[in-house]
Write a protein that holds these residues in place. Structure first.
Motif, PDB file in Angstrom:
ATOM      1  N   ALA A 103       9.516   5.256 -10.585  1.00  0.00           N
ATOM      2  CA  ALA A 103       8.905   4.256 -11.459  1.00  0.00           C
ATOM      3  C   ALA A 103       9.960   3.738 -12.424  1.00  0.00           C
ATOM      4  N   ASP A 104       9.716   2.553 -12.945  1.00  0.00           N
ATOM      5  CA  ASP A 104      10.590   1.980 -13.965  1.00  0.00           C
ATOM      6  C   ASP A 104       9.731   1.269 -14.992  1.00  0.00           C
ATOM      7  N   ARG A 105      10.227   1.242 -16.215  1.00  0.00           N
ATOM      8  CA  ARG A 105       9.495   0.645 -17.337  1.00  0.00           C
ATOM      9  C   ARG A 105      10.255  -0.555 -17.882  1.00  0.00           C
ATOM     10  N   TYR A 106       9.503  -1.609 -18.187  1.00  0.00           N
ATOM     11  CA  TYR A 106      10.044  -2.806 -18.842  1.00  0.00           C
ATOM     12  C   TYR A 106       9.514  -2.812 -20.263  1.00  0.00           C
ATOM     13  N   SER A 107      10.414  -2.762 -21.248  1.00  0.00           N
ATOM     14  CA  SER A 107       9.992  -2.705 -22.644  1.00  0.00           C
ATOM     15  C   SER A 107      10.982  -3.461 -23.508  1.00  0.00           C
ATOM     16  N   ASN A 108      10.456  -4.257 -24.427  1.00  0.00           N
ATOM     17  CA  ASN A 108      11.292  -5.047 -25.330  1.00  0.00           C
ATOM     18  C   ASN A 108      12.286  -5.924 -24.576  1.00  0.00           C
ATOM     19  N   GLY A 109      11.825  -6.449 -23.447  1.00  0.00           N
ATOM     20  CA  GLY A 109      12.640  -7.387 -22.683  1.00  0.00           C
ATOM     21  C   GLY A 109      13.701  -6.768 -21.811  1.00  0.00           C
ATOM     22  N   ILE A 110      13.681  -5.443 -21.625  1.00  0.00           N
ATOM     23  CA  ILE A 110      14.741  -4.758 -20.874  1.00  0.00           C
ATOM     24  C   ILE A 110      14.108  -3.806 -19.860  1.00  0.00           C
ATOM     25  N   TRP A 111      14.638  -3.820 -18.622  1.00  0.00           N
ATOM     26  CA  TRP A 111      14.253  -2.822 -17.629  1.00  0.00           C
ATOM     27  C   TRP A 111      15.052  -1.561 -17.876  1.00  0.00           C
ATOM     28  N   ILE A 132       6.377  -1.180  -0.499  1.00  0.00           N
ATOM     29  CA  ILE A 132       5.929  -2.274  -1.355  1.00  0.00           C
ATOM     30  C   ILE A 132       5.655  -1.740  -2.764  1.00  0.00           C
ATOM     31  N   PRO A 133       6.281  -2.307  -3.801  1.00  0.00           N
ATOM     32  CA  PRO A 133       6.066  -1.816  -5.160  1.00  0.00           C
ATOM     33  C   PRO A 133       4.737  -2.278  -5.743  1.00  0.00           C
ATOM     34  N   HIS A 149       8.216  16.780  -4.779  1.00  0.00           N
ATOM     35  CA  HIS A 149       7.562  17.941  -4.193  1.00  0.00           C
ATOM     36  C   HIS A 149       8.084  18.283  -2.793  1.00  0.00           C
ATOM     37  N   SER A 150       9.147  17.576  -2.352  1.00  0.00           N
ATOM     38  CA  SER A 150       9.762  17.826  -1.037  1.00  0.00           C
ATOM     39  C   SER A 150       8.772  17.649   0.108  1.00  0.00           C
ATOM     40  N   VAL A 151       7.860  16.675  -0.050  1.00  0.00           N
ATOM     41  CA  VAL A 151       6.942  16.291   1.013  1.00  0.00           C
ATOM     42  C   VAL A 151       6.932  14.764   1.079  1.00  0.00           C
ATOM     43  N   PHE A 152       6.216  14.197   2.051  1.00  0.00           N
ATOM     44  CA  PHE A 152       6.104  12.748   2.141  1.00  0.00           C
ATOM     45  C   PHE A 152       5.161  12.252   1.047  1.00  0.00           C
ATOM     46  N   ALA A 153       5.679  11.448   0.131  1.00  0.00           N
ATOM     47  CA  ALA A 153       4.894  10.866  -0.959  1.00  0.00           C
ATOM     48  C   ALA A 153       4.934   9.347  -0.813  1.00  0.00           C
ATOM     49  N   GLU A 154       3.760   8.729  -0.706  1.00  0.00           N
ATOM     50  CA  GLU A 154       3.709   7.312  -0.355  1.00  0.00           C
ATOM     51  C   GLU A 154       2.587   6.590  -1.095  1.00  0.00           C
ATOM     52  N   ASN A 155       2.612   5.258  -0.954  1.00  0.00           N
ATOM     53  CA  ASN A 155       1.537   4.365  -1.398  1.00  0.00           C
ATOM     54  C   ASN A 155       1.190   4.496  -2.885  1.00  0.00           C
ATOM     55  N   PRO A 156       2.180   4.445  -3.774  1.00  0.00           N
ATOM     56  CA  PRO A 156       1.858   4.547  -5.202  1.00  0.00           C
ATOM     57  C   PRO A 156       1.207   3.270  -5.721  1.00  0.00           C
ATOM     58  N   ARG A 157       0.330   3.444  -6.685  1.00  0.00           N
ATOM     59  CA  ARG A 157      -0.313   2.331  -7.382  1.00  0.00           C
ATOM     60  C   ARG A 157      -0.309   2.644  -8.874  1.00  0.00           C
ATOM     61  N   ALA A 196       5.767  -3.344 -19.173  1.00  0.00           N
ATOM     62  CA  ALA A 196       5.305  -3.225 -17.785  1.00  0.00           C
ATOM     63  C   ALA A 196       5.827  -1.932 -17.178  1.00  0.00           C
ATOM     64  N   ILE A 197       5.136  -1.471 -16.139  1.00  0.00           N
ATOM     65  CA  ILE A 197       5.600  -0.351 -15.329  1.00  0.00           C
ATOM     66  C   ILE A 197       5.469  -0.739 -13.864  1.00  0.00           C
ATOM     67  N   VAL A 198       6.515  -0.468 -13.098  1.00  0.00           N
ATOM     68  CA  VAL A 198       6.495  -0.688 -11.660  1.00  0.00           C
ATOM     69  C   VAL A 198       6.759   0.650 -10.973  1.00  0.00           C
TER      70      VAL A 198
END
Length: 276
Positions: A135-143, A108-109, A152-160, A119-121
């Motif tokens: 992550a992705d950035r929305y700026s000046n009307g463009i994604w 879930i993003p 880090h070659s490990v399980f990375a989860e649940n970003p906020r 914006a940043i997602v």
């Protein structure tokens, strides 16, 4: 009628609210939204592209009443591998956009929105083994193009992600392995500040080199007149830079290697050779 699932709500702080959720519509899950303005809820509208199953919306809203909704959506293989978004601005929803078409499954993003509409997602994606943060950035009307921010070659989860009104953001997530669980954070700053303490602008020196020192944000890469320079971990830097006779422009450039943003400051000094 069908039950609304996973409802989310955001407000602009002035009484306008946006609610989003997903529900079954015409045989599959769709993303719906409604606006509450002046105490009255509007008619719900579908804001996804109607192409495939869409679930798990997240929403952010800013002070001027803009909103961004992001969600997970099935791709052509009926797998939840797409991150999609729609932007509410000038009292209207835009065109749904697929900002990530992954080869792996998407968590879930999470999304945040600045007062200027940027914006940043961020999301967790297992296209990289075992699972990484993008992550992705929305700026000046463009994604922009999605960016890998953790590898880090490990399980990375649940970003906020959270964002202030000026567009500065911080992302947090957890990583785990067989013997550890740890938390990480990463900052994004749309404007990179560079200060030069020495030399003094306009200074006249009588040596063929000069000490250049100042401060940047920690973690940024740094060049001074194309010379790579390290900072001390707290953001302070110093280096001796060679000069040519006459006026010399010294330019310090700091770059965020993850996001590609940069900032620079220049000073001019004059080298007078007294040996001639």
């Amino acid at each position: 009628s069908n039950s609304a699932t996973n409802p989310q709500i955001a407000t602009d702080g002035h009484g306008t609210m946006v609610a989003v959720w997903y529900q079954v519509f015409k045989g599959t899950y769709r993303i719906f939204a409604t606006i509450n303005s002046n105490g009255t809820w509007g008619v719900p509208v579908q804001i996804d592209d109607n192409s495939s199953r869409a679930i798990d919306p997240s929403i952010a809203m800013n002070d001027r009443g803009d909103a961004v909704v992001v969600w997970r959506q099935q791709n052509e293989l009926s797998l939840l591998r797409n991150v999609c978004a729609n932007v509410y601005s000038d009292a209207a929803w835009g065109t749904p956009t697929t900002i990530r078409n992954s080869t792996g499954n998407i968590q879930i993003p999470s999304v945040a929105l600045a007062d200027n509409g940027d914006a940043i997602v961020t999301w967790s994606d297992d296209c990289d083994s075992p699972r990484s943060i993008y992550a992705d950035r929305y700026s000046n009307g463009i994604w922009e193009t999605p960016t890998l921010i953790e590898d880090h070659s490990v399980f990375a989860e649940n970003p906020r992600v959270a964002m202030d009104g000026n567009g500065n953001a911080i992302m947090v997530w957890n990583e785990w392995g067989s013997t550890f669980i740890r938390e990480y954070a990463l900052m994004f700053m749309p404007e990179v500040e560079v200060t030069v303490d020495l030399p003094i602008p306009g200074e006249i020196v009588h040596s063929p080199s000069v000490l250049v020192s100042g401060a940047v944000d920690p973690g940024l890469s740094l060049t001074i007149n194309d010379h790579n320079v390290a900072n001390d971990g707290s953001g302070h830097y110093s280096a001796v830079i060679p000069l040519l006779e006459g006026a010399n422009t010294i330019t310090v450039i700091a770059t965020n290697g993850v996001w590609g943003t940069s900032g620079s400051t220049s000073v001019t000094v004059t080298y007078v050779n007294q040996m001639q």
